[in-house]
Write a protein that holds these residues in place. Structure first.
Motif, PDB file in Angstrom:
ATOM      1  N   ILE A   1      64.068  -8.808 -20.050  1.00 37.40           N
ATOM      2  CA  ILE A   1      64.603  -7.427 -20.685  1.00 37.40           C
ATOM      3  C   ILE A   1      65.666  -7.048 -19.848  1.00 37.40           C
ATOM      4  O   ILE A   1      66.742  -6.113 -20.496  1.00 37.40           O
ATOM      5  CB  ILE A   1      63.246  -6.432 -20.925  1.00 37.40           C
ATOM      6  CG1 ILE A   1      63.708  -5.267 -21.781  1.00 37.40           C
ATOM      7  CG2 ILE A   1      62.592  -6.180 -19.572  1.00 37.40           C
ATOM      8  CD1 ILE A   1      64.252  -5.532 -22.748  1.00 37.40           C
TER       9      ILE A   1
ATOM     10  N   GLU B   1      69.353  -5.844 -21.319  1.00 39.49           N
ATOM     11  CA  GLU B   1      69.982  -4.497 -21.123  1.00 39.49           C
ATOM     12  C   GLU B   1      71.381  -4.671 -20.169  1.00 39.49           C
ATOM     13  O   GLU B   1      72.112  -3.684 -20.727  1.00 39.49           O
ATOM     14  CB  GLU B   1      69.117  -3.622 -20.070  1.00 39.49           C
ATOM     15  CG  GLU B   1      67.722  -3.372 -20.914  1.00 39.49           C
ATOM     16  CD  GLU B   1      66.822  -2.342 -20.278  1.00 39.49           C
ATOM     17  OE1 GLU B   1      67.190  -1.913 -19.047  1.00 39.49           O
ATOM     18  OE2 GLU B   1      65.995  -1.547 -20.960  1.00 39.49           O
TER      19      GLU B   1
ATOM     20  N   ARG C   1      65.270  -2.665 -27.039  1.00 38.45           N
ATOM     21  CA  ARG C   1      63.977  -3.239 -26.265  1.00 38.45           C
ATOM     22  C   ARG C   1      62.956  -3.444 -27.588  1.00 38.45           C
ATOM     23  O   ARG C   1      62.144  -4.455 -27.290  1.00 38.45           O
ATOM     24  CB  ARG C   1      63.643  -1.818 -25.527  1.00 38.45           C
ATOM     25  CG  ARG C   1      64.545  -1.755 -24.139  1.00 38.45           C
ATOM     26  CD  ARG C   1      63.932  -0.633 -23.238  1.00 38.45           C
ATOM     27  NE  ARG C   1      62.567  -0.867 -22.853  1.00 38.45           N
ATOM     28  CZ  ARG C   1      62.345  -1.664 -21.697  1.00 38.45           C
ATOM     29  NH1 ARG C   1      63.460  -1.961 -21.067  1.00 38.45           N
ATOM     30  NH2 ARG C   1      61.119  -1.816 -21.130  1.00 38.45           N
TER      31      ARG C   1
ATOM     32  N   GLU D   1      57.450   2.136 -25.921  1.00 39.53           N
ATOM     33  CA  GLU D   1      58.988   2.190 -25.993  1.00 39.53           C
ATOM     34  C   GLU D   1      59.367   3.328 -26.709  1.00 39.53           C
ATOM     35  O   GLU D   1      60.350   4.268 -26.438  1.00 39.53           O
ATOM     36  CB  GLU D   1      59.520   1.224 -26.934  1.00 39.53           C
ATOM     37  CG  GLU D   1      59.351  -0.180 -25.928  1.00 39.53           C
ATOM     38  CD  GLU D   1      60.203  -0.162 -24.437  1.00 39.53           C
ATOM     39  OE1 GLU D   1      61.166   0.755 -24.412  1.00 39.53           O
ATOM     40  OE2 GLU D   1      59.820  -0.820 -23.693  1.00 39.53           O
TER      41      GLU D   1
ATOM     42  N   ASN E   1      58.901   1.781 -18.737  1.00 41.41           N
ATOM     43  CA  ASN E   1      60.062   0.640 -18.623  1.00 41.41           C
ATOM     44  C   ASN E   1      59.303  -0.505 -17.697  1.00 41.41           C
ATOM     45  O   ASN E   1      58.896  -0.151 -16.866  1.00 41.41           O
ATOM     46  CB  ASN E   1      61.326   0.954 -18.518  1.00 41.41           C
ATOM     47  CG  ASN E   1      61.862   1.458 -19.651  1.00 41.41           C
ATOM     48  OD1 ASN E   1      61.223   1.694 -20.726  1.00 41.41           O
ATOM     49  ND2 ASN E   1      63.478   1.600 -19.164  1.00 41.41           N
TER      50      ASN E   1
END
Length: 426
Positions: A36, A40, A139, A413, A425
């Motif tokens: 993840i 990002e 996400r 999220e 997160n």
């Protein structure tokens, strides 16, 4: 010589074809494994929507430069062409020139600068709100793909097992050892699974397309999210008080900041509209070589409009209405933020309690059980119907567990999104 030349051309074309085909196959099977954090990073670096919004900030900064500039002075020059009066000589000897400068009053320039600066802030708020929204989408897509691929692996495993069983059953049926209904029963179950798998894969492909656009990767790439479940058995939502989340949303939601800045903008605009009712004036300096009052005439002047009729009454009224409207919009946005946090907090708590009520060993125990079921069926210790029933139960429970995990992560999220704060997160 000609034959050798033709042979070389054919070999080059063949080599190009082979290289192109190999490249296409490589592209078609290219797999990108991402955490993840890596997703990002690619998103922040490559997303085109963010790049476009950054240009809006640059444009707003350019408007501040424009607002700071003073009006340019005006210059005029005239030269005689014809005159009936010959006593003073030829007409072209007469010429005149002048220069004038406009001066704004009532602080209009400063107020325009303030409006331009608020516009810069609004552009930044719009950028960060877009960032918040797109990151939430990123996400969500990441975890959706991850858990759906977990479900797809269940289908793959069951389809592979049934395909092998079907091959064996067809051979046994050909020898007359089993009835045709057993072959048809497995075929029916296999076709059902293949259809369900196809629908699931279509959904994965759709989310993959959106994720690829967000991080700007080639369309032929297959993304394999790499995730872990650090929230196993933890009461992480309950550990953050509701009021803390609500306060954080009031401070960090950029759409709320944008609504507040709209009130500030309209307040300054009202001041500007009132200042517009005050006339600006211009100072001028004129020179006429053969003027009416004698030669080499030098004069100065001032000019301004008389505010008898137009005192910008309409603009002032519109500015006041805009202030009232923006205040109502701000209150509406605050109510919307509070409602978002409250509803999503309750939903996340409910999903957390439901997920934590499951036995952590359930999944591994069930996986072991289905392996033993398949072995017992191969040994004919259980019937076909029992075998298929166990497999269907295994598939249903595993898919439900994956969906529950996805819903739980998505609820976290969603809380990050509505509070504007990365509380959860990973």
């Amino acid at each position: 010589m000609f034959k050798r030349f033709v042979l070389i051309i054919i070999l080059l074309q063949a080599g190009f074809f082979i290289a192109t085909k190999a490249q296409a196959q490589s592209a078609a099977s290219d797999t990108l494994k991402l955490s993840i954090k890596q997703a990002e990073d690619l998103f922040l670096k490559n997303n085109l929507q963010l790049i476009i919004q950054r240009y809006n900030i640059d444009n707003a900064n350019a408007q501040v430069i424009t607002a700071r500039l003073f009006p340019n002075p005006d210059f005029n020059f005239s030269n005689g062409i014809h005159s009936n009066d010959v006593t003073d000589g030829p007409a072209y000897k007469d010429h005149s020139m002048g220069i004038s400068q406009l001066f704004t009053t009532a602080g209009k320039r400063n107020k325009n600068i303030q409006l331009a600066k608020i516009s810069v802030e609004q552009s930044k708020y719009q950028f960060f709100d877009l960032l918040r929204t797109l990151k939430f989408t990123l996400r969500n897509d990441f975890y959706t793909i991850y858990f759906q691929q977990q479900s797809a692996s269940v289908y793959n495993q069951e389809i592979t097992s049934l395909s092998k069983a079907l091959t064996v059953f067809k051979a046994q049926y050909a020898k007359g050892n089993i009835a045709q209904k057993e072959v048809l029963r497995i075929q029916s179950q296999l076709y059902t699974l293949q259809a369900e798998y196809n629908n699931l894969q279509t959904g994965i492909d759709t989310v993959q397309s959106e994720l690829k656009l967000l991080i700007k990767t080639p369309v032929a790439t297959v993304i394999q999210p790499q995730a872990d479940n650090e929230f196993e058995g933890k009461a992480i939502v309950a550990s953050v008080p509701y009021q803390t989340m609500l306060d954080s949303a009031y401070v960090n939601r950029y759409d709320l900041k944008l609504a507040k800045s709209a009130v500030d903008y309209n307040n300054v605009n009202l001041q500007l509209q009132k200042a517009t009712a005050v006339p600006d004036f211009s100072l001028s300096l004129n020179y006429d070589r053969l003027g009416s009052y004698g030669t080499n005439f030098l004069g100065a002047g001032i000019g301004f409009s008389l505010p008898f009729f137009n005192r910008n009454q309409g603009g002032i009224k519109q500015a006041r209405i805009a202030i009232d409207q923006s205040k109502v919009q701000l209150q509406s946005q605050q109510d919307h933020v509070e409602s978002d946090v409250a509803s999503n907090y309750k939903s996340a708590l409910r999903l957390e309690n439901l997920y934590n009520s499951f036995d952590p060993a359930f999944k591994s125990d069930f996986n072991h059980l289905i392996q033993e079921v398949f072995k017992n069926y191969e040994k004919r210790n259980i019937s076909l119907l029992e075998f298929l029933d166990f497999y269907d139960s295994y598939k249903t429970n595993t898919l439900q567990l994956n969906t529950l995990q996805l819903n739980r992560v998505t609820s976290l999220e969603q809380l990050n999104y509505v509070t504007g704060t990365p509380f959860f997160n990973k």
